[in-house]
Design a protein around this motif. Structure first.
Motif, PDB file in Angstrom:
ATOM      1  N   PHE A 341     -13.262 -79.138  10.960  1.00 13.09           N
ATOM      2  CA  PHE A 341     -13.709 -78.858  12.330  1.00 13.09           C
ATOM      3  C   PHE A 341     -13.562 -77.389  12.707  1.00 13.09           C
ATOM      4  N   VAL A 344     -16.663 -76.197  14.478  1.00 10.11           N
ATOM      5  CA  VAL A 344     -16.692 -76.732  15.843  1.00 10.11           C
ATOM      6  C   VAL A 344     -15.829 -75.866  16.747  1.00 10.11           C
ATOM      7  N   VAL A 363     -21.858 -84.886  17.257  1.00  8.01           N
ATOM      8  CA  VAL A 363     -21.443 -84.874  15.837  1.00  8.01           C
ATOM      9  C   VAL A 363     -22.248 -85.891  15.041  1.00  8.01           C
ATOM     10  N   ALA A 377     -13.554 -84.050  17.055  1.00  8.82           N
ATOM     11  CA  ALA A 377     -14.299 -82.905  17.597  1.00  8.82           C
ATOM     12  C   ALA A 377     -13.878 -82.621  19.037  1.00  8.82           C
TER      13      ALA A 377
END
Length: 841
Positions: A341, A344, A363, A377
């Motif tokens: 992640f 992200v 996602v 996320a």
């Protein structure tokens, strides 16, 4: 939805006062689980309840504040939750005799929910369900969730109550002097979050004296029409003749009760230090008074833990960052499949730096476990930035996982007119108090004409009403199609925006960049269309905040349509503006905006006011400056500490050891960075969750350094041993544990004795470990005397080391009176320790 008695009756309700205060006054030993008294001394509790009823209380609280299994486990009573809770309700009911409502008191567990702590939302819900179900079955009239510092823990308690009973639920947070909870939540955010759950009342209690609550009530009232509950302490405790007393007399509460009503309160009582005399004074003051009319700010209330963002008429056009979306992004798709992640997190931080007000999180990777990915996320984004979220998924399970993880109040994107969305996603959004994005498409597909799209929105609003989602919590997306494929679709979209605003008055949004699909120079089309849509009534756009032309257009358009009166936001953003890539084609497009908009809409721009926005919006967290960072790899480590990047700091730390010894890395990067974090915490630029993440990053780096030092036979300690304990009778350890984390990550050796520690055990540990400092914590009024007893025991045993004392009920004056040194918070404690041990900053 349970009936709300506080909206039905036009009166000011009176809540009772302190329980611990009264137990101490009656000579009852409260240095064990107070809830055990429900079965061991029922006559005393019933007497106290009766005294409050006679004083005029309309609502009395049960003696069940800590009767959850986490709290009771500190006393070995975790298997007696139902028994002790039911007994507490029974006593209150017998004392009330129908003359007062009985509120089941539900206090905090003493642990944090993730991402700040280790407990999941589901685990906390399960803990609260056990307690609340027992109280409801025993006959409680209300559920009062009180003294909460963690907004997510409070949400879990509300959720649990809704799962096991249909009683009205009241929520009360506890605020510090800065007007925020321990974890940084302001009253506006709490009001917005619990309005989404349609609670019976929201408000504040404990920690402060009555004079501090007027502003909290006003701030709460500025955001919601939900009834407001408030019950303050009788000032801050002081020591008189060897006894802990609260200084504020009943007359103070009689005076402030009127001020509370004027500010917007509906339910008024007392917390620590208050007695039946205080409640009698409140009753006299509010007799015959009615709740004041409120005119709270309008708009969709979207919140993170620390920030409230309003979407709708009267507010700036909101930028919803679109880039956390794997569609067409191979790198992000691969990273998500690998459960990495980092991209992200990177995109979240960058979009906020570029000006995003909210972040859309998507996602959706084919074949992946979307609920699991969405959960992580959301957690990653919340740790990285402080803006509210838009949960972008069509998977009901992914929606639920995201809503469990969210601290504040997000937007669910989206619920369309399709049967599966209405049946599977809308109820989940309602259950978790979320806002909802309504999408103008149904099972028959996309509608070409504006009127048909608006009809779908109308049907969806009716569905929202059925499940308890107010239209003020909805955002309409009338859909935006590629103008290259459907030339007339853009005109219909603009008409649909205008119709939605005229007919329903709700907030609007669009995925703006869809309009330019298949065309060159897409930014030109996107920005021109955005200006036209804002003129039509668009309140927000899911856009790329890194597109400077789009951002420029939004800010300029807000000035032109009256959303930014006086051009204050525009000037603030662009006073040192230097145009980027402005070519002839762009200029022509911009010159035509107003002509095109007028031709399409046939209307004049409506006036907007953003005064309410300025009144209700949260504070902006300042970004950390790297000016104090060292050069090179040490600077990278320094920055990782500021960012709280506990995973990302390991590699640079290992790399730095090729060039520097472990002590240099600690002294030149880790400790200075942690000091900067502490200063920013003191200034209110960051809050406890960010400070803890930075401390955890330092801890991760220290583990690398320790391994290297072990090879060389050295250590990284600054010297000095500190014995820490929560005093006898008190099982609260959040504050103590925060201090320990900061001390350990500053290089000190800490011996943690845990909670409910008798004075003799503190003395024994201080001698055994040859302690240089002792630290004592107490959160409850009833356990303050144990703090004094512990210091006395240390001195009687010849242990003359400094004793640092802290906790919500401790004041500098009280600390001095018992021979302790006041530690206001974790950062202050670290400073004191360094000073006492003569460690240079």
């Amino acid at each position: 939805m349970p009936t709300n008695p506080f909206k039905q009756e036009e009166k000011i309700w009176v809540l009772d006062g302190g329980m611990g205060t009264m137990l101490m006054a009656k000579g009852v030993d409260v240095n064990f689980a107070p809830e055990l008294l429900n079965v061991e001394k029922p006559e005393v509790l019933k007497e106290i309840h009766s005294e409050y009823v006679e004083a005029g209380a309309d609502i009395i609280e049960t003696n069940t504040f800590g009767s959850n299994r986490i709290k009771l486990s500190h006393y070995g009573l975790e298997n007696r939750v139902k028994e002790l809770t039911a007994a507490g309700v029974k006593l209150a009911k017998e004392a009330a005799r129908g003359r007062a409502l009985v509120a089941l008191s539900v206090g905090p567990t003493g642990v944090f929910a993730e991402p700040v702590g280790d407990y999941t939302f589901d685990e906390l819900v399960d803990v609260f369900k056990e307690q609340i179900e027992a109280g409801a079955e025993a006959g409680a009239d209300l559920v009062l969730i009180e003294t909460m510092s963690d907004i997510k823990e409070a949400k879990a308690a509300v959720f649990a109550a809704r799962e096991v009973c249909d009683l009205p639920v009241l929520v009360s947070m506890t605020y510090q002097e800065d007007g925020r909870t321990l974890l940084g939540t302001p009253p506006e955010v709490a009001a917005a979050v619990f309005e989404g759950f349609n609670v019976a009342a929201v408000g504040a209690n404990c920690s402060l004296g009555p004079e501090s609550f007027v502003e909290i009530i006003k701030r709460t009232a500025s955001v919601t029409t939900t009834p407001i509950i408030v019950y303050a302490n009788a000032g801050l405790p002081v020591l008189e003749n060897g006894k802990t007393v609260y200084p504020e007399p009943p007359e103070t509460f009689e005076k402030y009760a009127v001020e509370f009503v004027k500010a917007g309160a509906n339910i008024i009582g007392g917390c620590c230090g208050t007695t039946p005399d205080h409640i009698r004074a409140i009753k006299r003051a509010v007799e015959g008074l009615k709740p004041v009319e409120r005119n709270p700010v309008k708009g969709v209330k979207v919140a993170s833990r620390t920030k409230l963002v309003l979407i709708g008429t009267g507010h700036p056009t909101r930028i919803i960052g679109e880039r956390i979306n794997p569609t067409g992004k191979k790198k992000l798709q691969e990273a998500l499949k690998a459960k990495d992640f980092s991209l992200v997190k990177q995109e979240a931080k960058k979009q906020v730096e570029e000006g995003a007000d909210l972040l859309d999180v998507n996602v959706g990777v084919p074949g992946a476990d979307e609920p699991s990915l969405m959960r992580e996320a959301v957690k990653t984004v919340m740790e990285a930035v402080d803006v509210p979220l838009v949960i972008d998924t069509k998977d009901p399970k992914a929606v639920e996982e995201a809503l469990k993880m969210c601290d504040g109040r997000p937007v669910v994107n989206s619920v369309s007119g399709e049967k599966k969305d209405v049946e599977q996603i809308l109820p989940v959004a309602a259950k978790y108090g979320a806002n909802v994005l309504l999408l103008a498409i149904d099972d028959e597909g996309l509608k070409e004409k504006a009127q048909e799209r608006v009809e779908i929105i109308e049907r969806l609003l009716k569905e929202c009403e059925k499940v308890g989602v107010d239209r003020s919590s909805t955002v309409a997306d009338v859909l935006n199609l590629a103008v290259s494929a459907m030339p007339d679709s853009t005109v219909e979209t603009l008409k649909a925006i205008r119709l939605v605003k005229e007919r329903f008055g709700i907030a609007t949004t669009l995925g703006v960049s869809n309009v330019s699909f298949g065309l060159p120079s897409r930014s030109l089309i996107n920005s021109a269309f955005m200006a036209m849509a804002i003129y039509a009534g668009l309140d927000s756009g899911i856009v790329n905040p890194g597109d400077s032309r789009m951002v420029e257009t939004i800010f300029a358009s807000d000035v032109l349509v009256g959303k930014d009166r006086g051009a204050e936001r525009f000037v603030s953003r662009f006073q040192n503006y230097s145009p980027k890539g402005e070519d002839a084609e762009c200029r022509k497009a911009l010159e035509r905006i107003c002509q095109i908009a007028g031709a399409v809409l046939g209307t004049v721009p409506q006036a907007f006011s953003h005064e309410a926005e300025e009144k209700a919006k949260g504070e902006t967290t300042e970004e950390a400056s790297d000016s104090e960072a060292p050069a090179g790899i040490l600077g990278t480590i320094f920055k990782k500490v500021l960012e709280g990047d506990r995973e990302g700091i390991v590699g640079p730390t290992e790399e730095a050891l090729k060039e520097f010894d472990p002590v240099e890395v600690s002294d030149r990067a880790l400790i200075p960075a942690l000091d900067v974090v502490g200063k920013r915490f003191e200034k209110g630029e960051i809050f406890l969750p960010q400070m803890l993440r930075s401390a955890q990053a330092v801890q991760a780096a220290f583990e690398v350094l320790k391994r290297e030092m072990k090879k060389k036979g050295g250590n990284l300690k600054l010297g000095g041993k500190i014995v820490m304990a929560t005093v006898h009778g008190d099982v609260h350890e959040i504050g103590k544990n925060i201090v320990i984390t900061m001390l350990e990550n500053s290089g000190f050796d800490v011996i943690d004795l845990g909670t409910n520690v008798p004075p003799a055990e503190v003395v024994r540990a201080a001698k055994e470990h040859n302690a240089d400092i002792v630290g004592l914590s107490a959160l409850m009024t009833t356990t303050l005397p144990a703090m004094e007893e512990t210091i006395k025991a240390l001195r009687d045993a010849g242990v003359e080391v400094p004793v640092i004392v802290g906790g919500a009920v401790v004041t500098p004056e009280y600390a001095e009176s018992i021979g302790g040194i006041y530690g206001g918070d974790a950062q202050e404690a670290v400073k004191i320790v360094k000073k006492l041990l003569k460690v240079e900053e």
